[in-house]
Design a protein around this motif. Structure first.
Motif, PDB file in Angstrom:
ATOM      1  N   LEU A 196      23.388  99.654  44.161  1.00  0.00           N
ATOM      2  CA  LEU A 196      23.378 101.079  43.876  1.00  0.00           C
ATOM      3  C   LEU A 196      23.592 101.314  42.380  1.00  0.00           C
ATOM      4  CD1 LEU A 196      25.513 102.393  46.872  1.00  0.00           C
ATOM      5  CD2 LEU A 196      23.054 102.747  46.528  1.00  0.00           C
ATOM      6  N   TYR A 197      22.669 102.044  41.783  1.00  0.00           N
ATOM      7  CA  TYR A 197      22.744 102.396  40.361  1.00  0.00           C
ATOM      8  C   TYR A 197      23.734 103.550  40.225  1.00  0.00           C
ATOM      9  CZ  TYR A 197      21.104 104.714  36.059  1.00  0.00           C
ATOM     10  OH  TYR A 197      21.027 105.338  34.844  1.00  0.00           O
ATOM     11  N   THR A 198      24.864 103.299  39.566  1.00  0.00           N
ATOM     12  CA  THR A 198      26.005 104.206  39.678  1.00  0.00           C
ATOM     13  C   THR A 198      26.222 105.123  38.475  1.00  0.00           C
ATOM     14  OG1 THR A 198      27.394 102.335  38.968  1.00  0.00           O
ATOM     15  CG2 THR A 198      27.293 102.816  41.327  1.00  0.00           C
ATOM     16  N   GLU A 199      25.265 105.227  37.564  1.00  0.00           N
ATOM     17  CA  GLU A 199      25.481 106.094  36.407  1.00  0.00           C
ATOM     18  C   GLU A 199      25.701 107.551  36.810  1.00  0.00           C
ATOM     19  OE1 GLU A 199      23.523 107.500  32.152  1.00  0.00           O
ATOM     20  OE2 GLU A 199      22.447 106.049  33.399  1.00  0.00           O
ATOM     21  N   ALA A 200      24.958 108.035  37.801  1.00  0.00           N
ATOM     22  CA  ALA A 200      25.132 109.433  38.213  1.00  0.00           C
ATOM     23  C   ALA A 200      26.557 109.680  38.698  1.00  0.00           C
ATOM     24  CB  ALA A 200      24.126 109.781  39.308  1.00  0.00           C
ATOM     25  N   TYR A 201      27.113 108.699  39.413  1.00  0.00           N
ATOM     26  CA  TYR A 201      28.500 108.832  39.844  1.00  0.00           C
ATOM     27  C   TYR A 201      29.448 108.826  38.651  1.00  0.00           C
ATOM     28  CZ  TYR A 201      33.144 107.208  40.984  1.00  0.00           C
ATOM     29  OH  TYR A 201      34.507 107.079  41.022  1.00  0.00           O
ATOM     30  N   ALA A 202      29.223 107.904  37.705  1.00  0.00           N
ATOM     31  CA  ALA A 202      30.109 107.812  36.547  1.00  0.00           C
ATOM     32  C   ALA A 202      30.114 109.114  35.759  1.00  0.00           C
ATOM     33  CB  ALA A 202      29.683 106.643  35.662  1.00  0.00           C
ATOM     34  N   ARG A 203      28.952 109.744  35.634  1.00  0.00           N
ATOM     35  CA  ARG A 203      28.871 111.014  34.905  1.00  0.00           C
ATOM     36  C   ARG A 203      29.588 112.140  35.659  1.00  0.00           C
ATOM     37  NH1 ARG A 203      25.412 111.326  30.627  1.00  0.00           N
ATOM     38  NH2 ARG A 203      24.042 109.528  30.265  1.00  0.00           N
ATOM     39  N   ALA A 204      29.567 112.075  36.977  1.00  0.00           N
ATOM     40  CA  ALA A 204      30.189 113.133  37.782  1.00  0.00           C
ATOM     41  C   ALA A 204      31.685 112.922  37.979  1.00  0.00           C
ATOM     42  CB  ALA A 204      29.507 113.217  39.147  1.00  0.00           C
ATOM     43  N   HIS A 205      32.165 111.715  37.727  1.00  0.00           N
ATOM     44  CA  HIS A 205      33.569 111.416  37.989  1.00  0.00           C
ATOM     45  C   HIS A 205      34.478 112.323  37.161  1.00  0.00           C
ATOM     46  CE1 HIS A 205      37.393 109.084  37.815  1.00  0.00           C
ATOM     47  NE2 HIS A 205      37.090 108.901  39.084  1.00  0.00           N
ATOM     48  N   GLY A 206      35.453 112.911  37.831  1.00  0.00           N
ATOM     49  CA  GLY A 206      36.387 113.801  37.165  1.00  0.00           C
ATOM     50  C   GLY A 206      35.888 115.212  36.970  1.00  0.00           C
ATOM     51  N   THR A 207      34.704 115.516  37.505  1.00  0.00           N
ATOM     52  CA  THR A 207      34.145 116.859  37.421  1.00  0.00           C
ATOM     53  C   THR A 207      34.127 117.480  38.816  1.00  0.00           C
ATOM     54  OG1 THR A 207      31.806 116.389  37.894  1.00  0.00           O
ATOM     55  CG2 THR A 207      32.596 115.903  35.661  1.00  0.00           C
ATOM     56  N   PRO A 208      33.823 118.777  38.923  1.00  0.00           N
ATOM     57  CA  PRO A 208      33.745 119.396  40.247  1.00  0.00           C
ATOM     58  C   PRO A 208      32.665 118.800  41.144  1.00  0.00           C
ATOM     59  CG  PRO A 208      34.012 121.068  38.554  1.00  0.00           C
ATOM     60  CD  PRO A 208      33.770 119.787  37.837  1.00  0.00           C
ATOM     61  N   ARG A 209      31.716 118.043  40.571  1.00  0.00           N
ATOM     62  CA  ARG A 209      30.630 117.467  41.365  1.00  0.00           C
ATOM     63  C   ARG A 209      30.974 116.091  41.924  1.00  0.00           C
ATOM     64  NH1 ARG A 209      26.012 116.014  39.401  1.00  0.00           N
ATOM     65  NH2 ARG A 209      24.992 116.450  41.391  1.00  0.00           N
ATOM     66  N   GLN A 210      32.145 115.577  41.627  1.00  0.00           N
ATOM     67  CA  GLN A 210      32.455 114.206  42.030  1.00  0.00           C
ATOM     68  C   GLN A 210      32.312 113.988  43.533  1.00  0.00           C
ATOM     69  OE1 GLN A 210      36.043 112.425  40.409  1.00  0.00           O
ATOM     70  NE2 GLN A 210      36.403 111.273  42.308  1.00  0.00           N
ATOM     71  N   ALA A 211      32.903 114.853  44.336  1.00  0.00           N
ATOM     72  CA  ALA A 211      32.871 114.663  45.786  1.00  0.00           C
ATOM     73  C   ALA A 211      31.444 114.728  46.323  1.00  0.00           C
ATOM     74  CB  ALA A 211      33.753 115.711  46.468  1.00  0.00           C
ATOM     75  N   GLU A 212      30.676 115.656  45.809  1.00  0.00           N
ATOM     76  CA  GLU A 212      29.285 115.799  46.257  1.00  0.00           C
ATOM     77  C   GLU A 212      28.467 114.543  45.930  1.00  0.00           C
ATOM     78  OE1 GLU A 212      25.309 118.206  44.716  1.00  0.00           O
ATOM     79  OE2 GLU A 212      27.304 118.884  44.105  1.00  0.00           O
ATOM     80  N   VAL A 213      28.618 114.039  44.714  1.00  0.00           N
ATOM     81  CA  VAL A 213      27.855 112.867  44.307  1.00  0.00           C
ATOM     82  C   VAL A 213      28.330 111.634  45.081  1.00  0.00           C
ATOM     83  CG1 VAL A 213      27.328 111.341  42.373  1.00  0.00           C
ATOM     84  CG2 VAL A 213      27.309 113.823  42.051  1.00  0.00           C
ATOM     85  N   LEU A 214      29.625 111.486  45.235  1.00  0.00           N
ATOM     86  CA  LEU A 214      30.147 110.357  46.003  1.00  0.00           C
ATOM     87  C   LEU A 214      29.640 110.364  47.441  1.00  0.00           C
ATOM     88  CD1 LEU A 214      33.881 109.676  45.084  1.00  0.00           C
ATOM     89  CD2 LEU A 214      31.989 108.054  45.103  1.00  0.00           C
ATOM     90  N   ALA A 215      29.526 111.545  48.014  1.00  0.00           N
ATOM     91  CA  ALA A 215      29.022 111.643  49.384  1.00  0.00           C
ATOM     92  C   ALA A 215      27.598 111.107  49.476  1.00  0.00           C
ATOM     93  CB  ALA A 215      29.090 113.088  49.867  1.00  0.00           C
ATOM     94  N   ARG A 216      26.817 111.347  48.456  1.00  0.00           N
ATOM     95  CA  ARG A 216      25.438 110.840  48.439  1.00  0.00           C
ATOM     96  C   ARG A 216      25.426 109.313  48.383  1.00  0.00           C
ATOM     97  NH1 ARG A 216      20.463 112.529  50.085  1.00  0.00           N
ATOM     98  NH2 ARG A 216      18.805 111.758  48.741  1.00  0.00           N
ATOM     99  N   TYR A 217      26.295 108.740  47.572  1.00  0.00           N
ATOM    100  CA  TYR A 217      26.386 107.280  47.508  1.00  0.00           C
ATOM    101  C   TYR A 217      26.884 106.703  48.831  1.00  0.00           C
ATOM    102  CZ  TYR A 217      25.316 106.904  42.540  1.00  0.00           C
ATOM    103  OH  TYR A 217      24.674 106.923  41.323  1.00  0.00           O
ATOM    104  N   ALA A 218      27.849 107.362  49.441  1.00  0.00           N
ATOM    105  CA  ALA A 218      28.345 106.884  50.727  1.00  0.00           C
ATOM    106  C   ALA A 218      27.249 106.920  51.779  1.00  0.00           C
ATOM    107  CB  ALA A 218      29.541 107.731  51.173  1.00  0.00           C
ATOM    108  N   GLU A 219      26.450 107.981  51.773  1.00  0.00           N
ATOM    109  CA  GLU A 219      25.350 108.097  52.731  1.00  0.00           C
ATOM    110  C   GLU A 219      24.316 106.999  52.493  1.00  0.00           C
ATOM    111  OE1 GLU A 219      22.002 111.391  54.218  1.00  0.00           O
ATOM    112  OE2 GLU A 219      23.321 111.836  52.520  1.00  0.00           O
TER     113      GLU A 219
END
Length: 268
Positions: A171-194
């Motif tokens: 999994l290419y995780t740059e999108a998660y790294a950019r979202a980490h610590g922001t209001p989008r973190q949970a949403e982006v993490l959910a996509r990776y989990a899925e």
């Protein structure tokens, strides 16, 4: 049996393996004609400190890892660290397959980089790339090499990766790294989990990498199921400037262990 693959290499009770990418060490070495730091010394630094394996991503222009480095690391691991995993990344349509054929590393990760690309910035588009990839996946697996495909967190693509014959996806995780610590973190993490769940359901192993660091690694591993391996290079090299390579590796391993510890006993 492939001499760089130990059957028990990933029998770690479900713990994620840490593969250290040494591209940044090679980049520093290339800045002067002195062969310092020596790439095999860097292998020893990180393996002695407890890394599970080594990753390199040789590019056609050899701006960091060179062909000779890949060969030297393979030989050094075989002689000194036979239980370690060697993961060689790259575009199979460019310069990756000669390394796979000659060295038969434990794992090869197919990455859709352009020749001029500064760093990896997207995963494979499937099924568009499937026809060209299929014979190369089959060839690598026929040599006893595990094949991982670098993929964006697209759940629907995981079945297509498995149909190609891949063993794992990264999994290419740059999108998660950019979202980490922001209001989008949970949403982006959910996509990776899925995406990870879809990969596991399709019969694939799950790796992850790109811009993971000491701040965001634990949150990722707690949220995304079944991550067997993370490949970390740039952030670990940055931490090593302050901590030293050995202590940096130990802190990444501690972050992994803490992520899998029961939440009431985990240390911050």
């Amino acid at each position: 049996m492939n001499p760089l693959v130990a059957p028990e290499a990933f029998a770690r009770g479900g713990r994620t393996a840490l593969s250290v990418n040494l591209n940044r060490v090679a980049l520093l070495r290339n800045s002067r004609p002195l062969d310092l730091p020596r790439i095999t010394d860097a292998v020893d630094w990180v393996m002695t400190a407890g890394a599970d394996g080594i990753t390199v991503h040789p590019r056609p222009d050899e701006r960091h890892i060179r062909a000779g480095d890949v060969q030297a690391i393979a030989g050094h691991l075989r002689t000194h660290w036979p239980r370690a995993e060697f993961n060689v990344e790259g575009n199979p349509h460019h310069n990756l397959m000669p390394f796979v054929r000659a060295l038969r590393p434990a794992q090869c990760t197919f990455v859709p980089d352009a020749v001029e690309q500064a760093t990896s910035d997207h995963g494979w588009a499937l099924p568009q790339a499937s026809a060209a990839l299929a014979p190369l996946v089959a060839e690598a697996r026929s040599l006893g090499v595990r094949v991982s495909l670098f993929m964006d967190p697209e759940p629907a693509a995981m079945r297509l990766a498995r149909e190609l014959g891949a063993d794992r996806i990264e999994l290419y995780t740059e999108a998660y790294a950019r979202a980490h610590g922001t209001p989008r973190q949970a949403e982006v993490l959910a996509r990776y989990a899925e995406a990870a769940q879809a990969a596991i359901a399709a019969g694939l192993g799950v790796n992850a990498g790109h811009d993971l660091n000491l701040d965001n690694l634990g949150d990722f591993l707690r949220a995304v199921p079944g991550v067997e391996e993370v490949s970390i290079g740039h952030a670990l090299a940055v931490d090593a400037l302050q901590l030293g390579y050995a202590e940096a590796v130990r802190r990444y391993q501690r972050a992994i262990q803490t992520a899998f510890a029961p939440r009431d006993t985990a240390t911050p």
